[in-house]
Design a protein around this motif. Structure first.
Motif, mmCIF file in Angstrom:
data_model
loop_
_atom_site.group_PDB
_atom_site.id
_atom_site.type_symbol
_atom_site.label_atom_id
_atom_site.label_comp_id
_atom_site.label_asym_id
_atom_site.label_seq_id
_atom_site.Cartn_x
_atom_site.Cartn_y
_atom_site.Cartn_z
ATOM 1 N N ASP A 30 7.870 52.554 25.103
ATOM 2 C CA ASP A 30 7.686 50.851 25.902
ATOM 3 C C ASP A 30 8.685 50.539 27.491
ATOM 4 O O ASP A 30 9.138 50.195 27.579
ATOM 5 C CB ASP A 30 7.619 50.187 24.919
ATOM 6 N N HIS A 61 5.192 45.844 27.481
ATOM 7 C CA HIS A 61 5.512 47.398 27.108
ATOM 8 C C HIS A 61 5.096 48.754 27.720
ATOM 9 O O HIS A 61 4.746 49.231 27.756
ATOM 10 C CB HIS A 61 4.800 47.646 25.559
ATOM 11 N N GLY A 169 10.314 45.965 19.206
ATOM 12 C CA GLY A 169 10.239 45.594 20.334
ATOM 13 C C GLY A 169 10.942 45.013 21.185
ATOM 14 O O GLY A 169 10.892 44.739 22.919
#
Ligand SMILES: [Fe+2]
Length: 215
Positions: A30, A61, A169
């Protein structure tokens, strides 16, 4: 093993650098935001970047894919239901694995937040992208996407052992990482034992956050 959780701009996005310390073979997951800073981590440690991996295609990402590929020659790895391979790309499906030196990257297809969402397991570390965060789960609507996310969480992630470490993330929780066991015991979305209850929490999340003092 080299494992780094790195700030990647956006909405407190994380990129991740994984490498087999002996062979120097590395993967960058990412890349976005300041890709020069990410590339510096690769260069400074003299790593051989084999893969740029996207947990899903959302811009925050994947915006650094092209710059990182141009600088390193790494192949782009992302979900592809047909698992196509080209000179510059490797498409992966649920359960596929790629070697990283003496280690292995295992890909779990976890649709919901987006149809192409992947989680990546390497040893005892699970990179969860926008599928599972510390204390919450990835954003969806209230239809089939929410149901898919519920199924992905229960069938693909909660079947893993408690000690598996969770690296999301985005840095949106009380801590930047967690474990499957901690999330299983404390994540309010994972404590909902039916899809209807899970969906109800999604619908009432703002109110729930206010009531429980969650930022
Ligand atoms: Fe996303």
């Amino acid at each position: 093993m080299i494992f780094e959780q790195l700030p990647a701009g956006g909405d407190r996005n994380f990129a991740y650098l994984l490498a087999d310390a002996s062979g120097r073979e590395a993967a960058l997951v990412d890349p976005a935001g300041n890709t020069e800073a990410l590339l510096a981590r690769v260069r400074d440690q003299r790593l051989d970047l084999l893969y740029v991996v996207n947990t899903h295609g959302h811009f925050d990402h994947s915006a650094g894919n092209a710059a990182v590929q141009a600088a390193t020659g790494a192949k782009l790895v992302r979900f592809d239901p047909r698992a196509r391979r080209t000179a510059t790309e490797i498409g992966v499906r649920d359960g596929d694995e790629l070697p990283l030196g003496r280690r292995t990257l295992r890909f779990l297809h976890t649709p919901g937040h987006s149809p192409d969402s992947l989680c990546i397991l390497c040893g005892n570390k699970l990179l969860t992208g926008d599928t599972l965060f510390v204390g919450k789960v990835g954003g969806t609507g209230y239809g089939e996407d929410a149901r898919e996310e519920y199924e992905s969480l229960h069938r693909k992630l909660l079947v893993l052992p408690d000690e598996i470490e969770v690296y999301p993330g985005h840095d949106v929780g009380l801590t930047p990482s967690s474990t499957i066991g901690h999330e299983r015991r404390t994540n309010p979305f994972l404590l909902r034992k039916t899809f209807a209850a899970f969906l109800e929490l999604k619908r009432n999340w703002l109110e729930y956050k206010r009531e429980h003092g969650i930022a």
